[in-house]
Structure formats: C-alpha cells, structure tokens
Design a protein around this motif. Structure first.
Motif, PDB file in Angstrom:
ATOM      1  N   GLU A  34       0.833  -1.212   0.000  1.00 28.53           N
ATOM      2  CA  GLU A  34       0.000   0.000   0.000  1.00 28.53           C
ATOM      3  C   GLU A  34       0.862   1.255   0.000  1.00 28.53           C
ATOM      4  O   GLU A  34       0.618   2.201  -0.746  1.00 28.53           O
ATOM      5  CB  GLU A  34      -0.908   0.004   1.232  1.00 28.53           C
ATOM      6  N   GLY A  35       1.895   1.252   0.857  1.00 30.72           N
ATOM      7  CA  GLY A  35       2.785   2.404   0.907  1.00 30.72           C
ATOM      8  C   GLY A  35       3.542   2.608  -0.385  1.00 30.72           C
ATOM      9  O   GLY A  35       3.724   3.743  -0.853  1.00 30.72           O
ATOM     10  N   LYS A  38       1.058   4.070  -2.903  1.00 33.54           N
ATOM     11  CA  LYS A  38       0.684   5.443  -2.582  1.00 33.54           C
ATOM     12  C   LYS A  38       1.763   6.400  -3.057  1.00 33.54           C
ATOM     13  O   LYS A  38       1.474   7.468  -3.606  1.00 33.54           O
ATOM     14  CB  LYS A  38       0.469   5.599  -1.070  1.00 33.54           C
ATOM     15  N   ARG A  39       3.009   6.013  -2.909  1.00 33.55           N
ATOM     16  CA  ARG A  39       4.117   6.839  -3.413  1.00 33.55           C
ATOM     17  C   ARG A  39       4.076   6.918  -4.935  1.00 33.55           C
ATOM     18  O   ARG A  39       4.331   7.975  -5.522  1.00 33.55           O
ATOM     19  CB  ARG A  39       5.438   6.267  -2.922  1.00 33.55           C
ATOM     20  N   GLU A  41       1.400   6.776  -6.733  1.00 33.84           N
ATOM     21  CA  GLU A  41       0.271   7.652  -7.065  1.00 33.84           C
ATOM     22  C   GLU A  41       0.686   9.112  -7.025  1.00 33.84           C
ATOM     23  O   GLU A  41       0.339   9.903  -7.922  1.00 33.84           O
ATOM     24  CB  GLU A  41      -0.870   7.411  -6.077  1.00 33.84           C
ATOM     25  N   TYR A 189       0.548  12.710   2.621  1.00 35.62           N
ATOM     26  CA  TYR A 189      -0.154  11.678   1.856  1.00 35.62           C
ATOM     27  C   TYR A 189       0.116  10.283   2.410  1.00 35.62           C
ATOM     28  O   TYR A 189      -0.637   9.350   2.163  1.00 35.62           O
ATOM     29  CB  TYR A 189       0.249  11.726   0.378  1.00 35.62           C
ATOM     30  N   TYR A 190       1.226  10.158   3.158  1.00 36.22           N
ATOM     31  CA  TYR A 190       1.582   8.867   3.755  1.00 36.22           C
ATOM     32  C   TYR A 190       2.564   9.142   4.880  1.00 36.22           C
ATOM     33  O   TYR A 190       3.402  10.041   4.777  1.00 36.22           O
ATOM     34  CB  TYR A 190       2.210   7.935   2.714  1.00 36.22           C
TER      35      TYR A 190
END
Length: 201
Positions: A34-35, A38-39, A41, A189-190
């Motif tokens: 997921e991490g 997300k990066r 994205e 964002y994370y």
C-alpha cells in the motif's frame, strides 16, 4: 556511489528477501505494498505522461511501469537498478508492456538516457558515505530530464527504521529551488514520507 555503499545496499536487500521472500514490496524495503503504491500515485501527478519518455531510477521490480501504464498511453519507460535479481523479475513482468526497457547500473555513474521525466521512488533511503550524495544525485537526474524530476524521501521529523536515512524536507526543498524556479512539495499523503517535483520550465 562507491563499492562499499553498493555492497551494503545489496546486502540489505538480500536480508529483506531472505526474511520476506523475493516477490513482494518488503524485499524492496517498503513496509507495505500500500505504501509503495501510494508513493507511485503521488509521483504520477508530476504531469501528463502520455506519449512521454520516463526513466525510473532504482526501478526494483518495475512495478512503477505497470502502475503508469494503467494511467497513461504511449509512454516509453526505461528502468535502471543495481540489482540483477530485481531486473530479472521486472523483465518477466513488464518487458512486453508497451515500449519498455530495463538495464543494470548505478544512477550516479551510468550514462543515462535523456528523457522527458525522471522518477525515483526510494533510492535515497539508504546510508551513503558521501554526505553530499543526495544533492549530487538530484543535480545529475534533474539535468537529465527535459520536463520534470520527481523523487520521494523519508521525513526526518518522524521516527523510522534506523537502517534507513531520513531528511529535513525544508533543507532539501531549499536546495532544489536553487536549481529550478518551479518546485512542488507534496506531503501529508503517507506517514513518514514526502515528495519533491522539480520542473525545467
């Protein structure tokens, strides 16, 4: 990057693969898939990559290629990484995915192709004996793109794995602004992460 730094990175990934298996995000040093995505994205927001050439510096398994191909058409993707075992998987997964190529090399030493965009996810997370490694590599990669360079870093304000390197976002941002009049900081964002995007125009 000297041979000791390179050896330490390769040893780190061998330990990760031994602990978590070869075919997952943990082998690349990410806490979760997921991490990692997300990066991806956030990096994909650097611009319209349709019909553009993209260099993925430190491409790992090449998963950024698959991620971007789902969002942009006509993209020409090139991945470079130190690890042959990662590139073998990347080639198996994505070599038939549009105009795609992978090669082994150290981004700090290799003669890189001049591309529209350069993206780097996670390559600055490792310790380096050269205290100016980050800044020298930013200069090289930014000077090798036609439109933009995007990269992410671990945030110094948060606790993280002691094996990895964290950065002061304000210092890095200030340095990037000495190279470009158009710099964007992406944050919140994370956890423990930020992204900088630099543009040539």
């Amino acid at each position: 990057m000297n041979i000791i730094d390179q050896f330490n990175i390769q040893r780190y990934h061998k330990e990760q693969m031994a602990a978590y298996g070869e075919d997952n995000a943990r082998a690349l040093g990410w806490k979760t898939e997921e991490g990692q995505f997300k990066r991806f994205e956030i990096l994909s927001q650097i611009g319209d990559l349709e019909n553009c050439s993209v260099l993925d510096a430190g491409c790992g398994y090449g998963d950024l290629c698959g991620f971007l191909n789902q969002r942009f058409t006509g993209m020409r993707y090139i991945g470079i990484d130190l690890e042959d075992v990662f590139l073998e998987r990347a080639t198996q997964r994505y070599s038939n995915s549009g105009e795609t190529a992978f090669f082994t090399g150290d981004v700090t030493k290799a003669e890189l192709p001049f591309t529209d965009y350069i993206l780097a996810s996670g390559i600055f997370n490792y310790p380096n004996s050269d205290t100016e490694y980050l800044f020298k590599t930013i200069v090289k990669l930014f000077n090798n793109c036609r439109i933009g360079f995007g990269f992410n870093l671990l945030d110094k304000t948060e606790a993280t794995n002691s094996l990895l390197v964290t950065y002061d976002r304000h210092r890095v941002l200030a340095f990037c602004k000495t190279l470009s009049n158009s710099v964007v900081l992406k944050e919140n964002y994370y956890e423990n992460d930020f992204t900088i995007m630099m543009y040539t125009r």
